[in-house]
Design a protein around this motif. Structure first.
Motif, PDB file in Angstrom:
ATOM      1  N   ILE A  93      33.720 -70.934   1.163  1.00  0.00           N
ATOM      2  CA  ILE A  93      34.032 -71.168  -0.250  1.00  0.00           C
ATOM      3  C   ILE A  93      34.243 -69.785  -0.862  1.00  0.00           C
ATOM      4  O   ILE A  93      33.345 -69.170  -1.423  1.00  0.00           O
ATOM      5  N   ASN A  94      35.462 -69.295  -0.758  1.00  0.00           N
ATOM      6  CA  ASN A  94      35.707 -67.882  -1.010  1.00  0.00           C
ATOM      7  C   ASN A  94      36.430 -67.616  -2.321  1.00  0.00           C
ATOM      8  O   ASN A  94      36.054 -66.736  -3.083  1.00  0.00           O
ATOM      9  N   THR A 276      37.793 -76.471   9.277  1.00  0.00           N
ATOM     10  CA  THR A 276      39.009 -76.611  10.086  1.00  0.00           C
ATOM     11  C   THR A 276      40.031 -77.448   9.318  1.00  0.00           C
ATOM     12  O   THR A 276      39.666 -78.307   8.507  1.00  0.00           O
ATOM     13  N   THR A 277      41.276 -77.171   9.592  1.00  0.00           N
ATOM     14  CA  THR A 277      42.385 -77.935   9.021  1.00  0.00           C
ATOM     15  C   THR A 277      43.355 -78.292  10.139  1.00  0.00           C
ATOM     16  O   THR A 277      43.741 -77.422  10.930  1.00  0.00           O
ATOM     17  N   ARG A 305      34.686 -79.564   6.613  1.00  0.00           N
ATOM     18  CA  ARG A 305      33.901 -78.417   6.175  1.00  0.00           C
ATOM     19  C   ARG A 305      32.415 -78.691   6.405  1.00  0.00           C
ATOM     20  O   ARG A 305      31.920 -79.772   6.082  1.00  0.00           O
ATOM     21  N   GLU A 306      31.705 -77.704   6.930  1.00  0.00           N
ATOM     22  CA  GLU A 306      30.249 -77.756   6.984  1.00  0.00           C
ATOM     23  C   GLU A 306      29.710 -76.439   6.454  1.00  0.00           C
ATOM     24  O   GLU A 306      30.136 -75.362   6.873  1.00  0.00           O
ATOM     25  N   ARG A 307      28.758 -76.557   5.527  1.00  0.00           N
ATOM     26  CA  ARG A 307      28.265 -75.377   4.823  1.00  0.00           C
ATOM     27  C   ARG A 307      26.749 -75.447   4.684  1.00  0.00           C
ATOM     28  O   ARG A 307      26.191 -76.510   4.383  1.00  0.00           O
ATOM     29  N   PHE A 321      28.332 -81.361   4.289  1.00  0.00           N
ATOM     30  CA  PHE A 321      29.359 -81.698   5.274  1.00  0.00           C
ATOM     31  C   PHE A 321      30.384 -82.619   4.629  1.00  0.00           C
ATOM     32  O   PHE A 321      30.039 -83.626   4.008  1.00  0.00           O
ATOM     33  N   ASP A 322      31.664 -82.259   4.768  1.00  0.00           N
ATOM     34  CA  ASP A 322      32.774 -83.077   4.269  1.00  0.00           C
ATOM     35  C   ASP A 322      33.794 -83.253   5.378  1.00  0.00           C
ATOM     36  O   ASP A 322      34.153 -82.285   6.060  1.00  0.00           O
TER      37      ASP A 322
END
Length: 674
Positions: A93-94, A276-277, A305-307, A321-322
């Motif tokens: 998340i930049n 990942t995409t 996404r996992e954060r 996690f999404d």
């Protein structure tokens, strides 16, 4: 914003329009009549763009993109008038970007990201552009406003259209290292064999950043295959895979951020994540005749996404996690009915299949105790939209188009608790959302285009807030009405300038702060948007832009009664950029880029002061040889301190701070084969 300030802003725009028109009269003999438009191009002007939109439409060409080397691809938008960046600097998340007085911290989805004609936003509106590297991008087109009928969902304040490279007969390799220890490789090739055109790109970046615990590893690989079926039709397939893994340094307190800006928060020593995409799309284009063009696109893509994140010492580490699958189809038909009339119609459908999970943790292991399941949701979000637009070139003096778009939203939702018990919900009945639009171009003299637009867009609740377990509609979409009036001036072939005044009003704006949704009430935004592009000589060129943003809560919600007349959070009051290029010798060229942004409040109560302003100087020196180029890049040359600041509450007391990069440099080597 005070009424007198609005009048002053409008007076400035109108006065400038009149003055510019007068100057155009003085220089009319130097220019020839062209198609009326309000577009400014930064860099290579060969990029294609939509010429039916009257308003703030800006294009950045490849020559202004490919020499950049950035941790986050969204940094490339810093050159576009009126685009401001929220630099979270928290691993995956930049960064995010914003326009037209909306916030960039994810609280208010408001702009559509399109890559090669395919929607590329996450469900909550975040822009996922890390799937591309700068050298793989052909152009970036930004439209700010509400008068583009092509898009509905998330097209609240405008859209970003990104085109990947498709040129052939060339192979380019690039290697970069920087002072933070980052290493980057990029490679592109374009081939044409008979009826088949192939384009391939691969990019990889790894290394550290300005702050402690900012290591990352970023990869992107893509392919484009275009086949000429007949003289009038083509079929194309695009595939792309990207991954990003990074540590996160956490947020600092107001005191610590100034004392040790490069440090990592001790409580955030387990923060980080990966994403990942995967993208696959088919593109069919057919010219039934010179007058009738048809295109059809179908796509499937996945964002995962996992954060692991802990926002403060008092908070706890959580796992987020999404997994989002998105599929859809887009059809467009353009009919040039006559020399003066054209018709454009389109329809699109999209299905979003989403899994969202938030868990408490023990270390970096999920804790499934019922009290530690913050979110475990699975839902679908479906959209259907269609538009029709009629365009008329009435004369050399007047061109106009009018359009209308309609969208419908549907879906289902299930929330699971720790024991696996399901709580289903139904989507609110938002009905059919109708959005008219109008674009007008006037040319009082050659070289001067006066333009105006009007449009309506909508902002929808997202996530669980779009659904209800009962039969009562607790929420509705927020309707946004916007307009813009301005002038573009072409005094000579080497000078283009544009200035406009814009305004946008929302009926009941929806925001989401730290997973808590609310409506802040009726809001107003307005400002000035201006820019110019100038070729000083065969050796020197210059571009510049400046925008102002005023935001106001004009009718607050019940929970924000004290906020009437206040500014909306996280919105800088101005943005400005200046860029210059000079060719010192046939082999040596230099560029500078000064990027500036105003400050902002961090809550709707406007407490705790303002943050986030900066002025950054970047410089580039490039040496060309017979085998390629050597590029030296210096970023934030004056070592300016600047930061992203967020407030979870409405008091401004316990703000969290994330400093961004200090002075740094890179060197790149590029090999060109043709």
């Amino acid at each position: 914003m005070q009424v007198k300030h609005k009048k002053q802003a409008l007076r400035i725009a109108c006065t400038t329009a009149i003055a510019t028109t007068s100057l155009g009269l003085l220089g009319a003999e130097n220019v020839s009549s062209e198609r009326l438009e309000s577009i400014l191009v930064i860099g290579d002007g060969s990029a294609t763009y939509n010429r039916t939109l009257a308003g703030s439409l800006d294009v950045i060409g490849r020559d202004e993109l490919e020499y950049e080397h950035v941790r986050d691809t969204l940094e490339l938008f810093s050159k576009v008038p009126g685009v401001y960046l929220s630099r979270f600097n928290q691993g995956i998340i930049n960064t995010d970007i914003s326009i037209r007085g909306f916030a960039g911290d994810g609280s208010s989805p408001h702009a559509k990201l399109i890559i090669d004609g395919i929607p590329s936003n996450l469900h909550n509106g975040y822009n996922e552009l890390d799937q591309l590297f700068p050298m793989g991008i052909e152009s970036i087109e930004v439209f700010k406003g509400t008068s583009d009928p092509r898009y509905g969902l998330q097209n609240v304040a405008g859209n970003y259209n990104v085109a990947s490279r498709s040129d052939v007969g060339t192979t380019t390799l690039n290697a970069t290292v920087d002072t933070f220890g980052a290493r980057e490789l990029q490679a592109y090739t374009g081939l044409e064999t008979g009826k088949l055109t192939q384009n391939y790109f691969i990019g990889f970046r790894e290394g550290e950043g300005y702050r402690d615990r900012t290591d990352l590893a970023k990869l992107s690989a893509s392919g484009r295959w275009f086949y000429q079926l007949t003289n009038s039709s083509t079929l194309a397939f695009i595939a792309r895979h990207a991954s990003y893994e990074g540590d996160a340094p956490g947020y600092l307190s107001a005191d610590v951020v100034r004392q040790t800006p490069q440090s990592s928060a001790s409580f955030a020593n387990q923060d980080g994540g990966n994403k990942t995409t995967d993208h696959y799309s088919l593109h069919y284009d057919n010219a039934f005749s010179e007058a009738v063009q048809f295109s059809l696109k179908a796509y499937w893509q996945n964002f995962e996404r996992e954060r692991w994140v802990r926002f403060s010492e008092a908070g706890a580490l959580t796992n987020r996690f999404d997994d989002q699958d998105m599929s859809g189809a887009i059809a467009n038909l353009n009919w040039q009915i006559s020399d003066t009339w054209a018709l454009n119609v389109g329809a699109d459908v999209e299905n979003q299949d989403i899994l969202e999970q938030r868990f408490g943790t023990i270390g970096q292991s999920r804790e499934r105790d019922v009290n530690n399941v913050g979110r475990n949701r699975q839902y679908s979000f479906d959209t259907q939209g269609a538009f029709v637009q009629i365009e008329n070139t009435f004369s050399d003096f007047l061109t106009w188009n009018v359009g209308v778009r309609a969208d419908r939203l549907d879906g289902d939702f299930v929330q699971f608790n720790a024991a696996g018990v399901a709580n289903p919900r139904n989507m609110f009945d938002f009905g059919t959302i109708v959005q008219p639009s109008l674009n007008i171009f006037l040319s009082p003299v050659d070289g001067v285009t006066v333009f105006g637009n009007y449009g309506r867009s909508f902002q929808h609740p997202f996530g669980a807030d779009a659904y209800t377990s009962g039969n009562v509609n607790a929420r509705d979409v927020s309707i946004n009405d916007g307009w813009e009036l301005g002038v573009r001036w072409d005094l000579t072939d080497d000078l283009q300038a544009r200035i406009s005044y814009w305004q946008q009003d929302a009926s009941d704006e929806f925001i989401s702060i730290d997973d808590t949704a609310s409506n802040i009430g009726a809001t107003n935004r307005d400002g000035i948007d201006g820019g110019l592009s100038l070729n000083l000589s065969d050796k020197a060129s210059l571009w510049a832009n400046f925008t102002t943003v005023n935001s106001e809560i004009v009718r607050p919600s019940d929970s924000l009664q004290n906020a009437i007349g206040n500014e909306i959070r996280s919105i800088p009051d101005f943005t400005a950029s200046v860029g210059a290029q000079y060719q010192f010798t046939p082999a040596i060229s230099g560029r500078i880029h000064i990027d500036s942004q105003g400050d902002y409040y961090v809550n709707e109560n406007n407490l705790g002061g303002k943050f986030g302003d900066y002025t950054i100087l970047n410089a580039v020196l490039e040496y060309s040889t017979n085998w390629g180029r050597v590029n030296f890049q210096l970023n934030n040359a004056t070592d300016e301190f600047f930061e992203y600041v967020f407030d979870f509450g409405e008091t401004g007391i316990d703000t969290i701070h994330s400093p961004t990069d200090g002075v740094n440099a890179s060197v790149s080597f590029t090999l060109d084969f043709s």
